[in-house]
Write a protein that holds these residues in place. Sequence first.
Motif, PDB file in Angstrom:
ATOM      1  N   GLY A   1      57.789  87.632  85.876  1.00 15.13           N
ATOM      2  CA  GLY A   1      58.710  87.807  87.114  1.00 15.13           C
ATOM      3  C   GLY A   1      60.390  87.776  86.580  1.00 15.13           C
ATOM      4  N   PRO A   2      61.279  88.272  87.564  1.00 14.94           N
ATOM      5  CA  PRO A   2      60.687  87.931  89.039  1.00 14.94           C
ATOM      6  C   PRO A   2      60.189  89.925  89.317  1.00 14.94           C
ATOM      7  N   GLY A   3      59.346  89.502  90.466  1.00 10.59           N
ATOM      8  CA  GLY A   3      58.991  90.885  91.342  1.00 10.59           C
ATOM      9  C   GLY A   3      57.585  89.987  92.408  1.00 10.59           C
ATOM     10  N   ASP A   4      57.343  91.736  93.318  1.00 15.60           N
ATOM     11  CA  ASP A   4      56.531  90.787  93.953  1.00 15.60           C
ATOM     12  C   ASP A   4      55.011  90.922  93.718  1.00 15.60           C
ATOM     13  N   LEU A   5      54.437  90.181  94.245  1.00 11.58           N
ATOM     14  CA  LEU A   5      52.792  88.876  94.004  1.00 11.58           C
ATOM     15  C   LEU A   5      52.511  89.982  93.515  1.00 11.58           C
ATOM     16  N   GLU A   6      52.070  91.035  93.747  1.00 13.97           N
ATOM     17  CA  GLU A   6      51.331  91.589  93.244  1.00 13.97           C
ATOM     18  C   GLU A   6      51.221  92.591  91.560  1.00 13.97           C
ATOM     19  N   ALA A   7      53.074  92.245  91.418  1.00 15.81           N
ATOM     20  CA  ALA A   7      53.249  92.487  90.202  1.00 15.81           C
ATOM     21  C   ALA A   7      52.883  91.335  89.304  1.00 15.81           C
ATOM     22  N   VAL A   8      53.836  90.347  89.501  1.00 17.65           N
ATOM     23  CA  VAL A   8      53.539  89.326  88.867  1.00 17.65           C
ATOM     24  C   VAL A   8      51.879  89.408  88.571  1.00 17.65           C
ATOM     25  N   GLU A   9      51.137  89.184  89.544  1.00 15.93           N
ATOM     26  CA  GLU A   9      49.279  89.405  89.085  1.00 15.93           C
ATOM     27  C   GLU A   9      49.137  90.352  88.405  1.00 15.93           C
TER      28      GLU A   9
ATOM     29  N   GLU B   1      59.308  87.816  94.039  1.00 22.42           N
ATOM     30  CA  GLU B   1      59.952  87.752  94.963  1.00 22.42           C
ATOM     31  C   GLU B   1      59.194  88.430  96.422  1.00 22.42           C
ATOM     32  N   LEU B   2      59.535  87.463  97.618  1.00 23.29           N
ATOM     33  CA  LEU B   2      58.668  87.866  99.283  1.00 23.29           C
ATOM     34  C   LEU B   2      60.026  88.270 100.255  1.00 23.29           C
ATOM     35  N   GLU B   3      59.175  89.175 100.470  1.00 31.55           N
ATOM     36  CA  GLU B   3      59.789  89.677 102.477  1.00 31.55           C
ATOM     37  C   GLU B   3      59.488  87.996 102.967  1.00 31.55           C
ATOM     38  N   THR B   4      58.326  87.063 103.021  1.00 30.09           N
ATOM     39  CA  THR B   4      58.523  86.093 104.194  1.00 30.09           C
ATOM     40  C   THR B   4      57.337  85.156 103.439  1.00 30.09           C
ATOM     41  N   PRO B   5      57.425  84.134 103.679  1.00 35.50           N
ATOM     42  CA  PRO B   5      56.711  82.560 103.328  1.00 35.50           C
ATOM     43  C   PRO B   5      55.138  83.306 102.684  1.00 35.50           C
ATOM     44  N   ARG B   6      54.721  82.342 101.648  1.00 36.60           N
ATOM     45  CA  ARG B   6      53.579  83.073 101.622  1.00 36.60           C
ATOM     46  C   ARG B   6      52.577  81.448 101.265  1.00 36.60           C
ATOM     47  N   PRO B   7      52.111  80.980 102.237  1.00 34.96           N
ATOM     48  CA  PRO B   7      51.151  79.782 101.784  1.00 34.96           C
ATOM     49  C   PRO B   7      50.309  79.871 100.798  1.00 34.96           C
ATOM     50  N   ASP B   8      49.879  81.013 100.132  1.00 37.58           N
ATOM     51  CA  ASP B   8      48.301  81.279  99.406  1.00 37.58           C
ATOM     52  C   ASP B   8      49.174  81.341  98.458  1.00 37.58           C
ATOM     53  N   LEU B   9      50.688  81.100  98.957  1.00 40.26           N
ATOM     54  CA  LEU B   9      51.015  81.911  97.124  1.00 40.26           C
ATOM     55  C   LEU B   9      50.901  81.671  95.750  1.00 40.26           C
ATOM     56  N   ARG B  10      50.920  80.082  96.308  1.00 37.33           N
ATOM     57  CA  ARG B  10      50.147  78.947  94.463  1.00 37.33           C
ATOM     58  C   ARG B  10      48.528  79.212  93.997  1.00 37.33           C
ATOM     59  N   ALA B  11      47.679  78.984  95.427  1.00 39.83           N
ATOM     60  CA  ALA B  11      46.413  79.521  95.200  1.00 39.83           C
ATOM     61  C   ALA B  11      46.729  80.755  94.263  1.00 39.83           C
ATOM     62  N   ARG B  12      47.175  81.677  94.845  1.00 39.90           N
ATOM     63  CA  ARG B  12      46.694  83.597  94.004  1.00 39.90           C
ATOM     64  C   ARG B  12      47.483  83.147  92.885  1.00 39.90           C
TER      65      ARG B  12
ATOM     66  N   ALA C   1      43.345  81.809  86.736  1.00 38.14           N
ATOM     67  CA  ALA C   1      42.078  80.548  85.998  1.00 38.14           C
ATOM     68  C   ALA C   1      41.514  80.941  84.649  1.00 38.14           C
ATOM     69  N   ASP C   2      41.322  81.700  84.160  1.00 38.85           N
ATOM     70  CA  ASP C   2      40.601  82.000  83.014  1.00 38.85           C
ATOM     71  C   ASP C   2      41.606  82.424  81.761  1.00 38.85           C
ATOM     72  N   LYS C   3      43.132  81.815  81.870  1.00 33.29           N
ATOM     73  CA  LYS C   3      43.907  81.925  79.926  1.00 33.29           C
ATOM     74  C   LYS C   3      44.518  80.500  80.726  1.00 33.29           C
TER      75      LYS C   3
ATOM     76  N   ARG D   1      49.632  76.736  81.001  1.00 33.83           N
ATOM     77  CA  ARG D   1      49.996  75.687  81.773  1.00 33.83           C
ATOM     78  C   ARG D   1      50.750  75.558  82.953  1.00 33.83           C
ATOM     79  N   LEU D   2      51.007  76.065  84.565  1.00 38.00           N
ATOM     80  CA  LEU D   2      51.659  76.210  85.128  1.00 38.00           C
ATOM     81  C   LEU D   2      52.133  75.005  85.697  1.00 38.00           C
ATOM     82  N   LEU D   3      54.106  75.542  85.286  1.00 37.29           N
ATOM     83  CA  LEU D   3      55.350  74.505  85.526  1.00 37.29           C
ATOM     84  C   LEU D   3      55.892  75.153  86.622  1.00 37.29           C
ATOM     85  N   ARG D   4      55.911  75.757  87.316  1.00 40.29           N
ATOM     86  CA  ARG D   4      56.679  76.078  88.737  1.00 40.29           C
ATOM     87  C   ARG D   4      56.750  77.408  88.855  1.00 40.29           C
ATOM     88  N   ILE D   5      56.637  77.636  90.154  1.00 41.99           N
ATOM     89  CA  ILE D   5      57.186  78.962  90.970  1.00 41.99           C
ATOM     90  C   ILE D   5      57.928  78.644  91.521  1.00 41.99           C
ATOM     91  N   HIS D   6      59.021  79.588  91.308  1.00 40.62           N
ATOM     92  CA  HIS D   6      60.102  80.017  92.402  1.00 40.62           C
ATOM     93  C   HIS D   6      60.091  81.371  92.899  1.00 40.62           C
TER      94      HIS D   6
END
Length: 413
Positions: A287-295, A320-331, A337-339, A342-347
């Motif tokens: 990132g930075p980028g929208d959620l789909e680009a980050v994925e 980068e988000l337009e509105t809060p995403r409660p499922d952000l961390r889960a996404r 999951a298959d990589k 080690r996820l340290l933080r999400i901005h």
Amino acid sequence: MKLIHTADWHLGQSFHGQERHAEHRAFLDWLLVTLQARQPDALLIAGDVFDVVNPSLRAQELLYDFIVSAHAALPELTIVMIAGNHDSGSRIELPAPLMRRLRTHALGRVHWLDDGRLDCDHLLVPLPDHHGDVRAWCLALPFLRPAEVTGGDVTDYRDGIARVHRELIAAAEARRQPGQALVAMSHAHLTGAAVSEASERPIVIGGEESIPASLFPPAIAYVALGHLHRPQQVGEPRIRYSGSPLPLDFSESHYPHQVLEVTLAEAQVEHIESLAIPRHVALTRVGPGDLEAVEATIATLEIDPELPRERWPWLEVRVELETPRPDLRARIEAAIADKPLRLLRIHSRYPNADTTDTEHTDADLDTLTPQEVFTRTWQSQYGENPPDAVMRDFASLLQQVQDTQEDEEQHDA
């Protein structure tokens, strides 16, 4: 003669709640091999040996295992180690009598004689070559706390620092013989040096902590500095920060990390060489980028699947988000999951909002500095960052607390 200059090990650092002992062990193993290959006469460790004043037993074990191993491999090697602002000076000095048997000098505090003069004998360390002849003197200056350098006629912190430098340099000049070099080692913030804002704790009070390079006159052949994590020279090639051996934050991941090999001929520097430290664990930013680009970017990351877990890269994701995403961390967690990551933080950042970066992580007191806790509290109460004057007052109060803790540890010792 030949010196190796290193600093800012920060043993025991908690990286957003995750321990880094494997990385520090890998660095110390590399350093030991490097010492054996390069055969220096002295190793200078310029402060912030530990990350906190009360390091874990495991962090202390890393240090003392290394010193014992270095002495076993190079019995004639002299090691000089000073305390930094992250260290407890009393703790650094506590095992000093034992470490002297391993040709290791541990300096944590300055001391004053009954007549008010600086105890220069405590801070002057002879550096012999492999024949046993003293070729240089190390002026070992641990981090100078205000309470240690002010008092009596000296009330200004900078004046106190200047006084220590004057007295120690004068004592070293009087002691050295023709052909012997003077090497200063200091843990300080020199004016004009580049700071890594995200990871370096202010030493005392904003602005008042920096000292001029002019405190080290030309008579000093080399100045081995600690505190700033970015490798750099300050004004002259002889005045150097070696930098930290590990990136201590993602903001430090883009520049190389090193130790410095310094060759002295008589009383002058003949050659300085940077020895690059292999990175045991990668720091990966997406990132930075929208959620789909980050994925999508995460999906393209190629990482050796055979890496042991302790070597999986640390991951920081900026979304980068337009509105809060409660499922952000889960996404994000599903995307990795298959990589072997080690996820340290999400901005998460909201471009249309008045606020800047918001860290979407399970931050706790272990992952935040006192300054960050204070700033966040002020922001929650008043909706803005604290003024500079308030931050200076807070830094002064924090320093008083740290000095009190140092005094209590020294009394207990």
